[in-house]
Design a protein around this motif. Structure first.
Motif, short mmCIF file in Angstrom:
data_model
loop_
_atom_site.label_atom_id
_atom_site.label_comp_id
_atom_site.label_asym_id
_atom_site.label_seq_id
_atom_site.Cartn_x
_atom_site.Cartn_y
_atom_site.Cartn_z
N GLY A 219 0.78 -1.20 0.00
CA GLY A 219 -0.10 -0.08 0.02
C GLY A 219 0.79 1.35 0.12
O GLY A 219 0.54 2.27 -0.63
N ILE A 220 2.00 1.10 0.81
CA ILE A 220 2.63 2.55 0.92
C ILE A 220 3.58 2.64 -0.43
O ILE A 220 3.75 3.71 -0.98
CB ILE A 220 3.74 2.30 2.31
CG1 ILE A 220 2.69 2.40 3.44
CG2 ILE A 220 4.69 3.43 2.29
CD1 ILE A 220 3.28 1.95 4.79
N ILE A 222 2.56 1.69 -3.32
CA ILE A 222 1.86 2.38 -4.44
C ILE A 222 1.55 3.71 -3.98
O ILE A 222 1.89 4.66 -5.09
CB ILE A 222 0.33 1.62 -4.26
CG1 ILE A 222 0.43 0.22 -4.63
CG2 ILE A 222 -0.68 2.35 -5.15
CD1 ILE A 222 -0.69 -0.50 -4.45
N TRP A 223 1.69 4.17 -2.74
CA TRP A 223 1.49 5.70 -2.52
C TRP A 223 2.68 6.37 -2.92
O TRP A 223 2.56 7.37 -3.53
CB TRP A 223 1.29 5.76 -1.00
CG TRP A 223 0.81 7.11 -0.39
CD1 TRP A 223 0.81 8.30 -1.13
CD2 TRP A 223 0.75 7.43 1.16
NE1 TRP A 223 0.44 9.30 -0.17
CE2 TRP A 223 0.42 8.89 0.97
CE3 TRP A 223 1.03 6.69 1.98
CZ2 TRP A 223 0.20 9.49 2.23
CZ3 TRP A 223 0.85 7.48 3.37
CH2 TRP A 223 0.30 8.71 3.24
#
Lengths: 236, 210
Positions: A219-220, A222-223
């Protein structure tokens, strides 16, 4: 994503700009994991250590390359209605080869990966590339496309495994010949938290060992990737 | 109801649905889980389809594995190297069947599921279920329970995340994290939450442990 059919006059095996793009594109702009969201399952389950992730990446690169290659060779012969089954049989055959080789080469890692080797069959990256690319392009380009996507997958896998192993276990490359013990509460480690003046507060983070940590890390990632590459941002 | 009289059935069902949830503990079937969880309606349909396909393919694959592939089976030779191919062929044909049934019964559901129905074939939860069944050496009843339980757990998880994602549309998420990135982090949090169920021993609950 599906590119138009290749022009007839082009040499069969070439390595020009287009071919290089086939390999470099999946590493960033069109990464199978972070942009196309394919093949997440195995990425989460095997990444708690670097060694199994490396083995898994090699297996996926192999299967992805040759599945694309063989499908592309057969693309004009496969009837449209049964193409899923034909593709799956090709992939399953290759995965069986990988499974048996790994069982004889490195049994402990084979045990550790357990069902996830078999699950390369249903790894959407392989299937997705066959559908989107190999069915419409010549074998050489399909091979390169498979290679690129396999590498894009492997790159993310290794980044996640690196973070998880370092912060979860305090080691790097555990189980291989070049095992490095970085930080931990014993004299075996480079930084011994029992005696160090600077790192006395440090403890390995058990959350990192859990599969949920892989979710947070991806997730991070992707961020980070999207704030750096604005055109990927999800507008909807 | 011979099936339900067996104590193992309920235990394995609960274990597969909650304690060892396919999505949240093993992260299987993640691709369709993330792709189809934008609205509760489609998530509901896909969840039902997964329960159905898992519930059917698991016993069929059990029969194939034990009567055809194992050395102790009818053919008397060890054919386990064909396992992947046969399993995936069974799954692909079952998905085809489900697709045809849904198209007949509910065209609207068929339209909204769109391309994701064939994707159940490459849903790792289905093949993963069958492979877990082999490696854990379940018997027939247990494999039925594991299939239905695993499917139910998947169904619950996808509905839960779809509901959360519908709500989170109204929150101020940083643009780069919107959509996919947030879905990942949410799933991670749900996985941590589901871990609190891990200490439960279903055998002890039903008195079977003593």
């Amino acid at each position: 994503m599906a590119e138009t059919a290749v022009k007839k006059k082009e040499p069969v095996i070439a390595f020009g700009k287009k071919e290089r793009k086939l390999i470099s594109d999946p590493l960033n702009d069109n990464n199978p994991l972070t942009v196309q969201v394919l093949g997440i399952c195995s990425a989460l389950a095997v990444t708690s250590l670097i060694l199994p992730s490396l083995v898994m990446s090699i297996a996926v690169v192999f299967v992805c390359m040759f599945a694309s290659f063989f499908t592309s060779l057969l693309r004009k012969k496969i009837p449209n209605s049964v193409r899923m089954i034909v593709q799956l049989v090709i992939i399953a055959g290759l995965v069986t080869v990988v499974e048996f080789s790994l069982r004889y080469l490195n049994y402990p890692v084979y045990k550790q990966l357990s069902v996830y080797i078999g699950l390369i069959i249903t790894n959407c990256i392989v299937m997705g590339r066959l559908e989107a690319f190999a069915m419409a392009n010549n074998p050489w380009r399909s091979l390169l496309d498979g290679l690129g996507n396999g590498l894009g997958y492997g790159a993310i896998l290794l980044i996640v495994a690196f973070i998880r192993e370092l912060f979860g276990k305090g080691t790097l490359f555990a189980g291989t010949g070049i095992e490095m013990k970085i930080i931990g509460a014993s004299p075996d480690y480079w930084i011994n938290t029992l005696t160090s003046n600077w790192f006395g507060w440090y403890a390995n983070n058990n959350l990192m060992v859990l599969p949920a940590a892989a979710m947070f890390i991806i997730g991070i990632l992707i961020w980070i990737q999207r704030s750096w590459n604005q055109k990927l941002v999800d507008i909807s | 109801m011979i099936l339900l009289e067996s104590e193992g059935f309920i235990n394995i069902f609960i274990k597969a649905a909650f304690i060892e949830n396919m999505v949240l503990a093993y992260f299987l079937g993640m691709c369709s889980f993330l792709a189809v969880s934008k609205s509760v309606n489609t998530a509901f349909g896909l969840g039902l389809a997964v329960i159905f396909v898992l519930g059917i393919t698991m016993p069929i694959n059990w029969v194939i594995n034990n009567f055809l592939l194992e050395e102790s089976g009818l053919l008397g030779t060890d054919l386990t190297f064909l396992r992947f191919m046969l399993f995936i062929a069974v799954i692909a044909s079952m998905v085809q069947l489900v697709e045809m049934i849904i198209e007949k019964i509910s065209p609207s559901l068929y339209n909204s599921l769109g391309i994701f129905l064939p994707l159940i074939t490459v849903n790792c939860a289905i093949l993963g279920g069958s492979l877990f069944m082999v490696s854990r050496e379940y018997n027939f009843t247990e494999s039925v329970a594991f299939g239905l339980g695993g499917g139910f757990g998947w169904f619950l998880a996808i509905i839960a995340i779809a509901a959360i994602r519908e709500k989170i549309k109204y929150s101020a998420v940083p643009p780069a994290l919107r959509g996919l990135g947030m879905a990942f982090i949410l799933t991670g949090l749900m996985g941590v939450a589901f871990m609190s169920l891990m200490g439960i021993d279903p055998a002890a609950l039903s008195g079977g442990a003593n």
